[in-house]
Design a protein around this motif. Structure first.
Motif, PDB file in Angstrom:
ATOM      1  N   MET A 176    -111.620 -99.772  68.957  1.00 44.44           N
ATOM      2  CA  MET A 176    -111.752 -98.319  69.515  1.00 44.44           C
ATOM      3  C   MET A 176    -110.468 -97.688  69.800  1.00 44.44           C
ATOM      4  N   CYS A 177    -109.917 -96.472  69.442  1.00 38.87           N
ATOM      5  CA  CYS A 177    -108.503 -95.994  69.771  1.00 38.87           C
ATOM      6  C   CYS A 177    -108.046 -95.892  71.170  1.00 38.87           C
ATOM      7  N   HIS A 178    -109.176 -95.973  72.136  1.00 39.73           N
ATOM      8  CA  HIS A 178    -108.676 -95.610  73.485  1.00 39.73           C
ATOM      9  C   HIS A 178    -107.849 -96.834  74.038  1.00 39.73           C
ATOM     10  N   ASN A 179    -106.590 -96.504  74.842  1.00 41.81           N
ATOM     11  CA  ASN A 179    -105.974 -97.409  75.462  1.00 41.81           C
ATOM     12  C   ASN A 179    -106.159 -97.435  76.859  1.00 41.81           C
TER      13      ASN A 179
ATOM     14  N   GLN B 246    -104.070 -94.869  79.203  1.00 45.65           N
ATOM     15  CA  GLN B 246    -104.708 -93.654  79.442  1.00 45.65           C
ATOM     16  C   GLN B 246    -106.105 -93.786  79.942  1.00 45.65           C
ATOM     17  N   PRO B 247    -106.210 -93.937  81.458  1.00 46.50           N
ATOM     18  CA  PRO B 247    -107.412 -94.450  82.127  1.00 46.50           C
ATOM     19  C   PRO B 247    -108.442 -93.362  81.827  1.00 46.50           C
ATOM     20  N   LEU B 248    -109.796 -93.889  81.868  1.00 46.70           N
ATOM     21  CA  LEU B 248    -110.599 -92.644  81.621  1.00 46.70           C
ATOM     22  C   LEU B 248    -110.933 -91.728  82.736  1.00 46.70           C
ATOM     23  N   ASP B 249    -110.423 -92.116  83.844  1.00 45.64           N
ATOM     24  CA  ASP B 249    -110.888 -91.246  84.998  1.00 45.64           C
ATOM     25  C   ASP B 249    -109.578 -90.368  85.386  1.00 45.64           C
ATOM     26  N   LYS B 250    -108.852 -90.250  84.358  1.00 48.56           N
ATOM     27  CA  LYS B 250    -107.336 -89.532  84.723  1.00 48.56           C
ATOM     28  C   LYS B 250    -107.448 -88.443  83.802  1.00 48.56           C
TER      29      LYS B 250
ATOM     30  N   GLY C 283    -107.557 -90.873  73.201  1.00 51.64           N
ATOM     31  CA  GLY C 283    -109.018 -91.615  73.346  1.00 51.64           C
ATOM     32  C   GLY C 283    -110.013 -91.645  72.117  1.00 51.64           C
ATOM     33  N   GLU C 284    -111.269 -91.595  72.294  1.00 50.25           N
ATOM     34  CA  GLU C 284    -112.107 -91.691  71.506  1.00 50.25           C
ATOM     35  C   GLU C 284    -113.004 -90.660  71.554  1.00 50.25           C
TER      36      GLU C 284
END
Length: 133
Positions: free
Chosen positions: A1-4, A8-12, A39-40
């Motif tokens: 998955m592209c998201h790191n 880059q937290p998902l909740d920000k 992200g993704e």
């Protein structure tokens, strides 16, 4: 998955209404397409599908970057994912792999990533890659 998640937290980040995003691109008469990246994008397939449908209304191309491979996405049991793939123009698939990083590639960073012509793939019923030549 592209998201790191470490960078880059998902909740920000910033939250925008989808129609506000559409209104922003409609102010640009030079725009030829939209890019869904992350992200993704496939973590939010319903919202991305909405944007893609609005882009089609505006005769815009839809270019998606995903850390998943096309074959993996086609196996996902989610109608939003499948419709998003069906209506989009191009998909750059696969995770960025630092060991095979290549800055000479068009629109991607590592040799495992592909540019897939989604409409041609759908029409031919086989994977069609973008020809860089």
């Amino acid at each position: 998955m592209c998201h790191n998640e470490k960078t880059q937290p998902l909740d920000k980040g910033s939250v925008y209404e989808l129609d506000d995003i559409v209104a922003r691109w409609r102010k640009n008469p030079l725009l030829k397409g939209i890019t869904l990246s992350g992200g993704e994008p496939f973590l939010q397939p319903k919202a991305c599908l909405y944007l893609a449908k609005k882009a089609l209304e505006d005769n815009l191309d839809i270019f998606i970057y995903s850390g998943y491979y096309y074959e993996e996405l086609r196996q996902v049991d989610n109608p939003y994912v499948q419709e998003l793939l069906d209506i989009s123009t191009y998909l750059v698939d696969g995770p960025f792999e630092h060991k095979i990083k290549n800055l000479n590639l068009l629109f991607r960073g590592s040799a495992n990533q592909r540019i897939i012509c989604l409409q041609e793939t759908k029409k031919e019923n086989k994977l069609v890659l973008y020809n860089e030549n």
